[in-house]
Write a protein that holds these residues in place. Structure first.
Motif, PDB file in Angstrom:
ATOM      1  N   TYR A 268       0.834  -1.201   0.000  1.00  0.00           N
ATOM      2  CA  TYR A 268       0.000   0.000   0.000  1.00  0.00           C
ATOM      3  C   TYR A 268       0.871   1.254   0.000  1.00  0.00           C
ATOM      4  CZ  TYR A 268      -4.191  -2.789   0.794  1.00  0.00           C
ATOM      5  OH  TYR A 268      -5.225  -3.683   0.657  1.00  0.00           O
ATOM      6  N   HIS A 269       0.664   2.088  -1.005  1.00  0.00           N
ATOM      7  CA  HIS A 269       1.481   3.282  -1.199  1.00  0.00           C
ATOM      8  C   HIS A 269       1.281   4.280  -0.058  1.00  0.00           C
ATOM      9  CE1 HIS A 269       3.803   6.219  -3.386  1.00  0.00           C
ATOM     10  NE2 HIS A 269       2.798   7.085  -3.409  1.00  0.00           N
ATOM     11  N   ASN A 270       2.385   4.905   0.360  1.00  0.00           N
ATOM     12  CA  ASN A 270       2.366   5.955   1.383  1.00  0.00           C
ATOM     13  C   ASN A 270       1.842   5.474   2.735  1.00  0.00           C
ATOM     14  OD1 ASN A 270       3.637   7.981   0.033  1.00  0.00           O
ATOM     15  ND2 ASN A 270       1.808   9.198  -0.389  1.00  0.00           N
ATOM     16  N   THR A 271       2.162   4.244   3.074  1.00  0.00           N
ATOM     17  CA  THR A 271       1.903   3.751   4.424  1.00  0.00           C
ATOM     18  C   THR A 271       3.212   3.241   5.009  1.00  0.00           C
ATOM     19  OG1 THR A 271       1.372   1.499   3.698  1.00  0.00           O
ATOM     20  CG2 THR A 271      -0.459   3.057   3.860  1.00  0.00           C
ATOM     21  N   VAL A 272       3.373   3.432   6.309  1.00  0.00           N
ATOM     22  CA  VAL A 272       4.528   2.905   7.030  1.00  0.00           C
ATOM     23  C   VAL A 272       4.013   2.346   8.353  1.00  0.00           C
ATOM     24  CG1 VAL A 272       6.204   4.512   6.027  1.00  0.00           C
ATOM     25  CG2 VAL A 272       4.997   5.132   8.136  1.00  0.00           C
ATOM     26  N   PHE A 273       4.849   1.584   9.024  1.00  0.00           N
ATOM     27  CA  PHE A 273       4.463   1.183  10.370  1.00  0.00           C
ATOM     28  C   PHE A 273       5.521   1.655  11.350  1.00  0.00           C
ATOM     29  CE2 PHE A 273       7.028  -2.479   9.052  1.00  0.00           C
ATOM     30  CZ  PHE A 273       7.761  -2.794  10.193  1.00  0.00           C
ATOM     31  N   ILE A 274       5.061   1.994  12.545  1.00  0.00           N
ATOM     32  CA  ILE A 274       5.977   2.402  13.606  1.00  0.00           C
ATOM     33  C   ILE A 274       5.955   1.342  14.695  1.00  0.00           C
ATOM     34  CG2 ILE A 274       5.729   4.858  13.086  1.00  0.00           C
ATOM     35  CD1 ILE A 274       3.905   5.111  15.554  1.00  0.00           C
ATOM     36  N   THR A 275       7.128   1.029  15.201  1.00  0.00           N
ATOM     37  CA  THR A 275       7.227   0.083  16.304  1.00  0.00           C
ATOM     38  C   THR A 275       6.953   0.807  17.618  1.00  0.00           C
ATOM     39  OG1 THR A 275       9.612   0.465  16.373  1.00  0.00           O
ATOM     40  CG2 THR A 275       8.829  -1.443  15.112  1.00  0.00           C
ATOM     41  N   LEU A 276       6.644   0.025  18.636  1.00  0.00           N
ATOM     42  CA  LEU A 276       6.275   0.563  19.937  1.00  0.00           C
ATOM     43  C   LEU A 276       7.276   0.101  20.992  1.00  0.00           C
ATOM     44  CD1 LEU A 276       2.472  -0.285  19.646  1.00  0.00           C
ATOM     45  CD2 LEU A 276       3.506   1.980  19.377  1.00  0.00           C
ATOM     46  N   PRO A 277       7.367   0.810  22.106  1.00  0.00           N
ATOM     47  CA  PRO A 277       8.266   0.364  23.177  1.00  0.00           C
ATOM     48  C   PRO A 277       7.905  -1.046  23.635  1.00  0.00           C
ATOM     49  CG  PRO A 277       7.516   2.612  23.577  1.00  0.00           C
ATOM     50  CD  PRO A 277       6.706   2.091  22.431  1.00  0.00           C
ATOM     51  N   PRO A 278       8.890  -1.835  24.026  1.00  0.00           N
ATOM     52  CA  PRO A 278       8.628  -3.238  24.371  1.00  0.00           C
ATOM     53  C   PRO A 278       7.671  -3.421  25.539  1.00  0.00           C
ATOM     54  CG  PRO A 278      10.853  -2.598  25.024  1.00  0.00           C
ATOM     55  CD  PRO A 278      10.319  -1.499  24.166  1.00  0.00           C
ATOM     56  N   PHE A 279       7.577  -2.424  26.413  1.00  0.00           N
ATOM     57  CA  PHE A 279       6.690  -2.576  27.566  1.00  0.00           C
ATOM     58  C   PHE A 279       5.226  -2.314  27.222  1.00  0.00           C
ATOM     59  CE2 PHE A 279       9.063   1.429  27.669  1.00  0.00           C
ATOM     60  CZ  PHE A 279       8.064   2.381  27.593  1.00  0.00           C
ATOM     61  N   ILE A 280       4.939  -1.951  25.955  1.00  0.00           N
ATOM     62  CA  ILE A 280       3.538  -1.820  25.547  1.00  0.00           C
ATOM     63  C   ILE A 280       3.217  -2.596  24.275  1.00  0.00           C
ATOM     64  CG2 ILE A 280       3.396   0.466  26.612  1.00  0.00           C
ATOM     65  CD1 ILE A 280       3.244   1.675  23.807  1.00  0.00           C
ATOM     66  N   ASN A 281       4.214  -3.180  23.601  1.00  0.00           N
ATOM     67  CA  ASN A 281       3.955  -3.768  22.277  1.00  0.00           C
ATOM     68  C   ASN A 281       3.514  -5.230  22.305  1.00  0.00           C
ATOM     69  OD1 ASN A 281       6.270  -5.329  22.640  1.00  0.00           O
ATOM     70  ND2 ASN A 281       7.515  -4.217  21.143  1.00  0.00           N
ATOM     71  N   LEU A 282       3.388  -5.823  23.486  1.00  0.00           N
ATOM     72  CA  LEU A 282       2.940  -7.216  23.634  1.00  0.00           C
ATOM     73  C   LEU A 282       3.829  -8.196  22.868  1.00  0.00           C
ATOM     74  CD1 LEU A 282      -0.975  -6.893  23.324  1.00  0.00           C
ATOM     75  CD2 LEU A 282       0.452  -6.695  25.370  1.00  0.00           C
ATOM     76  N   GLY A 283       5.074  -7.803  22.630  1.00  0.00           N
ATOM     77  CA  GLY A 283       5.949  -8.642  21.824  1.00  0.00           C
ATOM     78  C   GLY A 283       7.188  -9.127  22.534  1.00  0.00           C
ATOM     79  N   ASN A 284       7.203  -9.029  23.859  1.00  0.00           N
ATOM     80  CA  ASN A 284       8.407  -9.397  24.600  1.00  0.00           C
ATOM     81  C   ASN A 284       8.008 -10.221  25.819  1.00  0.00           C
ATOM     82  OD1 ASN A 284      10.744  -9.336  26.332  1.00  0.00           O
ATOM     83  ND2 ASN A 284      11.522  -7.613  25.129  1.00  0.00           N
ATOM     84  N   LEU A 285       8.446 -11.472  25.852  1.00  0.00           N
ATOM     85  CA  LEU A 285       8.074 -12.360  26.952  1.00  0.00           C
ATOM     86  C   LEU A 285       8.629 -11.891  28.291  1.00  0.00           C
ATOM     87  CD1 LEU A 285       8.491 -15.849  25.215  1.00  0.00           C
ATOM     88  CD2 LEU A 285       6.362 -14.657  25.739  1.00  0.00           C
ATOM     89  N   SER A 286       9.636 -11.020  28.262  1.00  0.00           N
ATOM     90  CA  SER A 286      10.204 -10.513  29.512  1.00  0.00           C
ATOM     91  C   SER A 286       9.264  -9.543  30.224  1.00  0.00           C
ATOM     92  CB  SER A 286      11.541  -9.809  29.240  1.00  0.00           C
ATOM     93  OG  SER A 286      12.470 -10.692  28.657  1.00  0.00           O
ATOM     94  N   TYR A 287       8.271  -9.023  29.494  1.00  0.00           N
ATOM     95  CA  TYR A 287       7.360  -8.030  30.070  1.00  0.00           C
ATOM     96  C   TYR A 287       5.975  -8.611  30.380  1.00  0.00           C
ATOM     97  CZ  TYR A 287      10.621  -4.223  29.093  1.00  0.00           C
ATOM     98  OH  TYR A 287      11.712  -3.388  29.079  1.00  0.00           O
ATOM     99  N   VAL A 288       5.889  -9.927  30.481  1.00  0.00           N
ATOM    100  CA  VAL A 288       4.589 -10.556  30.716  1.00  0.00           C
ATOM    101  C   VAL A 288       3.907  -9.977  31.949  1.00  0.00           C
ATOM    102  CG1 VAL A 288       3.443 -12.708  31.367  1.00  0.00           C
ATOM    103  CG2 VAL A 288       5.124 -12.701  29.515  1.00  0.00           C
ATOM    104  N   ASN A 289       4.630  -9.845  33.042  1.00  0.00           N
ATOM    105  CA  ASN A 289       4.017  -9.342  34.278  1.00  0.00           C
ATOM    106  C   ASN A 289       3.548  -7.897  34.125  1.00  0.00           C
ATOM    107  OD1 ASN A 289       4.415 -11.772  35.607  1.00  0.00           O
ATOM    108  ND2 ASN A 289       6.400 -11.168  36.447  1.00  0.00           N
ATOM    109  N   TYR A 290       4.290  -7.108  33.361  1.00  0.00           N
ATOM    110  CA  TYR A 290       3.868  -5.724  33.133  1.00  0.00           C
ATOM    111  C   TYR A 290       2.593  -5.696  32.291  1.00  0.00           C
ATOM    112  CZ  TYR A 290       4.106  -0.722  32.206  1.00  0.00           C
ATOM    113  OH  TYR A 290       3.808   0.621  32.132  1.00  0.00           O
TER     114      TYR A 290
END
Length: 389
Positions: A268-290
Motif C-alpha cells: 500500500y502506497h504511502n503507508t509505514v508502520f511504527i514500532t512501539l516500546p517493548p513494555f507496551i507492544n505485547l511482543g516481549n516475553l520478559s514483560y509478561v508481568n507488566y
C-alpha cells in the motif's frame, strides 16, 4: 527471496530429511491413501528416488489473517516438495472466525491462532486438546502518510528513536504521539473486532498500557478512543483495515502486527508502520508481568467478554478430525525446518524453539515432538495460557 529454482532444490533437500524422519509414522485411520514415487535431490547432481505414501484427502489450513504471508510461502514450498498432496485454498481470517469455522465444518487439517486463548476456548476438548506456541510477533501502528497527522506522528516517532528509553525527551515525544492518535478529534483509527480477531483486544491492551506508561492512567487513552464511536472504525479482522486507510477513511491502524505490517506497507502506497516500546507492544516475553497489569472488557450485542493482555503468541494445532493428518505433520515439520524458521523471521515472527505445548502433550504427533516441549518445562510462561485449573 530466493528464486523459484533455488527454493525447489532446497525444498527437495529438506523433503528428504523430513521423509526419513517420518517414514515410519503410522497412517491415521479412515484416510484413503495412494502410493506415489517422488524424486528428491540430495545435491544438484545426485538424484535419490524414494517412495512416499501420500493421502488423497485435501489439505486445508485455517489460520489467523496475519499468518497469510508466512504460511503462503510455506505452503508453496510444501507443494513443490509434495506434488501428490492436494492443497486446498487456505482460510486466513480472524482467529475466532477460523476456530468457529473448524468447530462447525471440521474442514481444516491445521488451525493456527494469533493468541493462546482462542483454540482452547473454542476447540478444546471436542475438536483438539493441545496447541503449540510456535512464534511471537509485536503490535505496531500502521500510519497513513497521506494525512498531516500521519506525517506528524511518523516524524515524532523517528525523533523518539534517538532518545534514551524512558528519558524525559523520550516520554514527552511518546506523549505527543499518543495525543495525536487518541486525543486529536480530527483523527480516526482503524481497529478489529475483539470478538472475531485477537488483534482487536490486543490493540485495546496496547492503548491501556500506553496510557499507564505515559500518562499514569490506563483508562485515559482507552476512553478517548473506545468511548467515542466516531473515533474508530471497526472491522472483523486487521487485514480488512488497509482498504479503509487506502480510501482515506482512517489515519492510523492500531490492530496491526509486525507480521502483517511488513508486507502490507510494501503493497500500500504511502503507508509505514511504527514500532512501539517493548513494555507496551505485547511482543516481549520478559514483560509478561507488566502486560498483566491491565485487561480489557468488551460488550457487543449483549455479550460481554474480558480479555487478558498477553504477548502476541501464535499457536497451532492438528484437529482430531483433520482430513489429512499426514500432510498436517509435513506442514509442521516444514514450519520447524530451517526454511520455515527463516520464512517466519522474514515476516516479522520470532520463532519459539522449542515450541511450547499447552494441553495434552501426548497427543502431539511423535514426528513433531523433537521440536516441542510441554508447558510444564517452562512454568515461567504458564500465565500466558488459560488456567488449567
Amino acid at each position: 527471496m530466493a528464486n523459484t529454482t533455488v527454493w525447489l532444490v532446497v525444498g527437495l533437500i529438506i523433503g528428504l530429511v523430513i521423509g526419513v524422519a517420518i517414514g515410519y509414522a503410522v497412517m491415521p485411520p479412515k484416510v484413503i491413501t495412494k502410493t506415489v514415487t517422488v524424486t528428491k535431490y540430495v545435491n544438484v547432481t545426485t538424484p535419490v528416488t524414494t517412495t512416499t505414501t501420500v493421502s488423497t484427502a485435501p489439505f486445508a489450513v485455517g489460520a489467523a489473517g496475519t499468518l497469510k504471508f508466512a504460511f503462503t510461502d510455506i505452503l508453496n514450498v510444501m507443494q513443490s516438495m509434495y506434488p501428490g498432496i492436494t492443497i486446498a485454498p487456505a482460510m486466513f481470517k480472524g482467529s475466532g472466525e477460523v476456530a468457529h469455522t473448524e468447530a462447525t465444518t471440521q474442514q481444516f487439517s491445521v488451525v493456527a491462532s494469533a493468541d493462546t486463548t482462542t483454540i482452547p476456548s473454542v476447540l478444546f476438548p471436542n475438536y483438539t486438546n493441545y496447541e503449540i506456541a510456535f512464534g511471537i510477533t509485536q503490535m505496531v501502528i500502521i500510519v497513513n502518510l497521506n494525512t498531516t497527522a500521519g506525517q506528524e506522528v511518523y516524524q515524532l516517532w523517528k525523533q523518539a528513536q534517538s532518545y534514551p528509553p524512558m528519558s524525559a525527551q523520550y516520554n514527552e515525544t511518546w506523549q505527543e504521539i499518543w495525543q495525536i492518535i487518541a486525543l486529536n478529534s480530527s483523527t480516526v483509527v482503524g481497529v478489529s473486532n475483539p470478538f472475531t480477531d485477537p488483534s482487536g483486544y490486543q490493540a485495546q491492551c496496547v492503548v491501556k498500557l500506553a496510557g499507564l506508561a505515559f500518562f499514569n492512567n490506563a483508562s485515559y487513552l482507552y476512553d478517548a478512543i473506545y468511548g467515542n464511536p466516531s473515533k474508530y472504525m471497526m472491522r472483523n479482522t486487521e487485514i480488512d483495515l488497509l482498504t479503509l486507510m487506502a480510501s482515506g477513511q482512517v489515519d492510523f491502524i492500531l490492530s496491526a502486527y509486525e507480521s502483517n505490517a511488513i508486507p502490507q506497507t510494501q503493497t500500500y502506497h504511502n503507508t509505514v508502520f511504527i514500532t512501539l516500546p517493548p513494555f507496551i507492544n505485547l511482543g516481549n516475553l520478559s514483560y509478561v508481568n507488566y502486560y498483566h497489569q491491565v485487561s480489557v472488557t468488551w460488550t457487543e450485542n449483549g455479550v460481554t467478554k474480558t480479555f487478558a493482555c498477553n504477548p502476541v503468541v501464535y499457536t497451532i494445532t492438528i484437529p482430531f478430525q483433520a482430513p489429512n493428518k499426514q500432510a498436517a505433520e509435513y506442514f509442521l515439520l516444514l514450519l520447524y525446518s530451517p526454511i520455515g524458521q527463516k520464512i517466519l523471521e522474514e515476516n516479522g515472527i520470532q520463532p519459539i524453539m522449542p515450541g511450547i505445548v499447552y494441553g495434552n502433550y501426548s497427543a502431539v504427533p511423535n514426528a513433531i515432538k523433537p521440536f516441542v516441549a510441554p508447558l510444564s518445562q517452562y512454568p515461567q510462561y504458564a500465565s500466558i495460557f488459560p488456567s488449567q485449573g
